[in-house]
Design a protein around this motif. Structure first.
Motif, PDB file in Angstrom:
ATOM      1  N   SER A  52       0.817  -1.209   0.000  1.00 23.74           N
ATOM      2  CA  SER A  52       0.000   0.000   0.000  1.00 23.74           C
ATOM      3  C   SER A  52       0.852   1.261   0.000  1.00 23.74           C
ATOM      4  O   SER A  52       0.577   2.214  -0.744  1.00 23.74           O
ATOM      5  CB  SER A  52      -0.928  -0.007   1.218  1.00 23.74           C
ATOM      6  OG  SER A  52      -1.653   1.196   1.316  1.00 23.74           O
ATOM      7  N   ASN A  54       3.791   1.682  -1.112  1.00 28.06           N
ATOM      8  CA  ASN A  54       4.655   1.803  -2.282  1.00 28.06           C
ATOM      9  C   ASN A  54       3.881   1.669  -3.597  1.00 28.06           C
ATOM     10  O   ASN A  54       4.474   1.389  -4.643  1.00 28.06           O
ATOM     11  CB  ASN A  54       5.764   0.743  -2.219  1.00 28.06           C
ATOM     12  CG  ASN A  54       6.750   1.008  -1.103  1.00 28.06           C
ATOM     13  OD1 ASN A  54       7.625   1.851  -1.219  1.00 28.06           O
ATOM     14  ND2 ASN A  54       6.599   0.289   0.010  1.00 28.06           N
ATOM     15  N   ASP A  55       2.548   1.877  -3.534  1.00 34.93           N
ATOM     16  CA  ASP A  55       1.692   1.873  -4.721  1.00 34.93           C
ATOM     17  C   ASP A  55       1.795   0.576  -5.523  1.00 34.93           C
ATOM     18  O   ASP A  55       1.788   0.570  -6.754  1.00 34.93           O
ATOM     19  CB  ASP A  55       2.029   3.063  -5.640  1.00 34.93           C
ATOM     20  CG  ASP A  55       1.748   4.399  -4.969  1.00 34.93           C
ATOM     21  OD1 ASP A  55       0.758   4.467  -4.209  1.00 34.93           O
ATOM     22  OD2 ASP A  55       2.513   5.349  -5.189  1.00 34.93           O
ATOM     23  N   LYS A  57       0.114  -3.236  -6.257  1.00 35.47           N
ATOM     24  CA  LYS A  57      -1.250  -3.745  -6.293  1.00 35.47           C
ATOM     25  C   LYS A  57      -1.384  -5.006  -5.450  1.00 35.47           C
ATOM     26  O   LYS A  57      -0.686  -6.000  -5.678  1.00 35.47           O
ATOM     27  CB  LYS A  57      -1.647  -4.045  -7.740  1.00 35.47           C
ATOM     28  CG  LYS A  57      -3.077  -4.551  -7.887  1.00 35.47           C
ATOM     29  CD  LYS A  57      -3.392  -4.891  -9.324  1.00 35.47           C
ATOM     30  CE  LYS A  57      -4.797  -5.473  -9.474  1.00 35.47           C
ATOM     31  NZ  LYS A  57      -5.081  -5.880 -10.873  1.00 35.47           N
TER      32      LYS A  57
END
Length: 512
Positions: A52, A54-55, A57
């Motif tokens: 979350s 570190n973007d 998925k």
């Protein structure tokens, strides 16, 4: 999609490769199987948070993770990184072509940074043996793993670094060290030296004999006589560690999490000094998931027990088998682990509760019988495994204030190395015997023959001094070591006489 990554688990001082299979299908559940403990199960929250922040998925599907072999219990947070990489590969966020070539290990923080783990050296050795190309591990563990030859070791700081490595979007340098240079540059570094010790010629001689033959030592003397100071300097006169001994010692310390991140390899002999309040499990090792104890951390070095009678009786008694077998076996219902325990025991004690029995200047204030009762806290079988009993007397003012320098540790060590080389040749055909202290009864008959004059001396000593029967073998072993220091093929009368002097506690009248 099914993807595989590889981690590793340590049992005893050896590692086992763990295959982590990640399968993502329709659904919403998260399953983690393969006997994980709570720390492994909690990896879901750490990994999810790292994704979350570190973007990355997180798949909104059913995730099934199997850790094989499924019948081996998995413990700790070391599996965070391989599980995270398995999920990333299964969702196509990293390329999976190179995943099966590397062992991945590391604990993830909530923001994706990698934290160091224990047991890296045995893991690296197992990975090399099984043909893996390299390891992806936290930066703090990299120098330790890099001592293993023919392995690519990459130290990473963050989960994003690992992703960039497998996606080949960023170059990374392998961690490389010159093992021989690292080993030989540090092998002679000592912080203390025997030249610092004033007087105590007899004790230094006893330590030289002990180091030359691998004998255990008991120091008996009043407070402040220098027992602890002398014991700390014993490792400086032991033969330098071989590379094999260094790797073996580092493995044990790595499993226990005692290695230094910037050193990588332990090159000086360990000196362990546990407090007398230590438990028997902490001394010999054990626990629900067994860990090495102090006697294993002292492997190839010295275990120093100060104030010996103050240790609990059970703690001292559990040392008897490791002292004899040079290893400790810890049995559990489903498995057994063995840790090496080839250490030299150096123990120190006061002669009585007040500390001044047999003191040349101060009077002992202990009541009659108290001295013997104090000595009886140490069992006969344990004393039987200690070859040298040395009385330590206080150093006089003239010796303390004198300017004369004592022999250096390196000078004494040269004589010890020469004596050890004689023993290596003597026992080259004997499996498991490397020093005189390890000789069995049959070896005594072969290598410790004495003439009639020496035999008469030993008989007289046992009768006049009241030496116990158990002292007989010990005296012969120590005599053989003294003869080796003199480069003598046979045990002479003077060698036997000196060995007899180092059996203080076996004398009937020692404690009154």
């Amino acid at each position: 999609m099914l993807c595989k990554t590889f981690g590793s688990a340590v049992f005893g001082v050896d590692a086992t490769t763990i295959t982590i299979e990640v399968n993502i299908t329709r659904g919403i559940n998260y399953y983690l199987v393969g006997l994980p403990d709570n720390a492994v199960k909690e990896s879901q929250q750490r990994i999810k948070s790292a994704f979350s922040t570190n973007d990355l998925k997180w798949p909104g599907k059913e995730i099934t993770i199997n850790m094989a072999p499924a019948d081996i219990r998995k413990e700790g947070s070391v599996f965070d990184l391989p599980i995270a990489c398995g999920i990333l590969a299964a969702t196509g966020q990293i390329l999976s072509q190179k995943l099966e070539q590397y062992i991945l290990l590391g604990e993830l923080s909530l923001d994706g940074y990698l934290k160091p783990v224990k047991g890296i050296l045995p893991i690296a050795l197992r990975a090399a043996k099984e043909g893996f190309k390299g390891l992806i591990i936290p930066q703090e563990n990299a120098s330790e793993a890099a001592v293993v030859e023919n392995m690519e070791v990459y130290g990473m700081n963050h989960l994003n670094d690992v992703i960039a490595f497998f996606n080949e979007s960023q170059p990374f340098e392998k961690v490389q060290i010159n093992l021989e240079q690292l080993f030989y540059d540090k092998i002679h570094i000592n912080e203390v030296d025997f030249s610092d010790v004033k007087g105590q010629t007899t004790i230094k001689r006893a330590f030289e004999i002990a180091a030359a033959g691998g004998h255990n030592v008991l120091l008996i003397g009043p407070p402040g006589a220098g027992k602890s100071m002398l014991a700390k300097r014993l490792p400086t006169i032991l033969p330098p560690m071989s590379l094999a001994e260094s790797l073996e010692t580092t493995k044990i310390h790595s499993v226990a999490g005692k290695t230094n991140a910037d050193k990588g390899l332990i090159t000086t002999r360990p000196f362990r000094k546990p407090h007398h309040t230590i438990s028997d499990v902490a001394l010999v090792g054990g626990g629900g998931f067994p860990q090495p104890g102090e006697i294993s951390l002292a492997h190839n070095g010295v275990l120093f027990l100060d104030e010996l009678p103050e240790y609990k009786r059970t703690v001292l008694e559990v040392m008897r088998q490791p002292l004899e077998d040079r290893q400790v076996t810890i049995a559990r219902a489903k498995f057994t682990v063995e840790y090496p325990a080839g250490f030299m025991l150096v123990a120190a004690m006061n002669p009585c509760p007040c500390g001044y029995y047999n003191h040349p200047e101060k009077d002992c204030v202990c009541a009659p019988g108290i001295v013997q009762k104090y000595l009886n806290r140490i069992s006969g079988p344990l004393l039987d495994r200690i070859d040298l009993h040395v009385e330590v007397t206080p150093v006089g003012f003239d010796e303390l204030s004198g300017k004369q320098k004592s022999e250096t540790s390196s000078t004494i060590r040269d004589r010890v190395i020469a004596a050890r080389s004689i023993q290596e040749k003597r026992f080259k055909t004997k499996n498991g015997i490397h020093a005189n202290s390890q000789m069995e009864n049959t070896d005594l008959q072969t290598y410790c023959k004495i003439d009639s004059t020496a035999s008469d001396l030993l008989k007289t000593a046992m009768e006049k001094l009241g030496l116990s029967a158990r002292a007989y073998d010990r005296i012969l072993k120590v005599s053989r070591t003294i003869a080796d220091l003199d480069d003598s093929a046979t045990i002479q009368v003077q060698h036997l006489a000196e060995a007899i002097n180092f059996r203080s506690l076996d004398r009937d009248n020692w404690a009154g």
